[in-house]
Design an enzyme around this catalytic site. Structure first.
Site, PDB file in Angstrom:
ATOM      1  N   CYS A  69      70.686  60.156  42.061  1.00 44.43           N
ATOM      2  CA  CYS A  69      71.626  58.864  42.397  1.00 44.43           C
ATOM      3  C   CYS A  69      72.990  59.364  42.617  1.00 44.43           C
ATOM      4  CB  CYS A  69      71.491  57.754  41.284  1.00 44.43           C
ATOM      5  SG  CYS A  69      69.899  57.174  41.225  1.00 44.43           S
ATOM      6  N   HIS A 117      72.977  45.433  54.341  1.00 41.52           N
ATOM      7  CA  HIS A 117      73.263  46.242  55.547  1.00 41.52           C
ATOM      8  C   HIS A 117      74.771  46.914  55.216  1.00 41.52           C
ATOM      9  CE1 HIS A 117      69.368  45.255  56.959  1.00 41.52           C
ATOM     10  NE2 HIS A 117      69.245  46.384  57.352  1.00 41.52           N
ATOM     11  N   GLU A 175      66.267  47.390  41.619  1.00 43.02           N
ATOM     12  CA  GLU A 175      66.593  48.595  42.612  1.00 43.02           C
ATOM     13  C   GLU A 175      65.183  49.208  43.338  1.00 43.02           C
ATOM     14  OE1 GLU A 175      70.401  51.183  41.236  1.00 43.02           O
ATOM     15  OE2 GLU A 175      68.173  51.811  40.702  1.00 43.02           O
TER      16      GLU A 175
END
Length: 185
Positions: A69, A117, A175
């Site tokens: 990550c 986005h 997530e």
């Protein structure tokens, strides 16, 4: 006890209806709870609740993290918000409601749409020249004053809903489809 083990086989053969007295546990006088000895009932608070959800697609990375990550990657973040209050509204168009679902859905979607986005960036983790370069190339960045973990996003969305006057009791941020963080104000 081990002496009980085979009695059910004898029962299955029709030889015994119950364990023989020698195999039954001994009776202990008063080995049951009386009303006076029962544990006190826990007081439960009755309340009403609503739940709605929205999702957004965004990229992020975790600075000072040692694992996959730390690299730029993306998620379809799923945000599930809960409202809770003790009483329903007493008058007006929302009489006998916690809140109109349309108002609730719209508030959450407005918050979530700001992140859709975009590249979520923790303030101070990228060089100013990197931020400028990304923006000059047309990338949409959302710079936030917290580390972009699911836990912090859950807290952020809960606080924003409360700031809008909604009785938010919990926000879950997923997530992945199976992993979420929860924040309860």
């Amino acid at each position: 006890p081990s002496r009980w083990r085979g009695w059910w086989r004898l029962k299955g053969l029709g030889l015994l209806a119950a364990p023989p007295a020698a195999l039954r546990p001994p009776r202990v006088p008063g080995a049951f709870l009386t009303a006076a000895a029962a544990p006190p009932r826990k007081e439960t608070r009755m309340s009403f609740g609503l739940k709605t959800e929205a999702s957004f697609d965004a990229a992020h990375f975790l600075a000072d993290y040692y694992g996959k990550c730390e690299n730029l990657h993306g998620h379809r973040w799923r945000v599930v918000a809960y409202l809770e209050q003790d009483e329903l509204q007493k008058e007006g168009t929302m009489r006998d409601m916690v809140l109109d679902f349309g108002v609730f859905k719209r508030a959450l979607r407005e918050l979530v749409d700001e992140y859709d986005h975009t590249f979520l960036v923790e303030e101070g983790t990228l060089k100013p020249s990197t931020v400028e370069a990304l923006e000059s190339e047309g990338f949409s960045l959302t710079v936030v004053p917290f580390r972009t973990t699911a836990e912090n996003l859950a807290r952020h969305f809960a606080c924003e809903l409360i700031a809008r006057g909604l009785p938010c009791s919990q926000v879950d941020v997923y997530e992945t489809p199976l992993n979420c963080a929860t924040y309860r104000p």
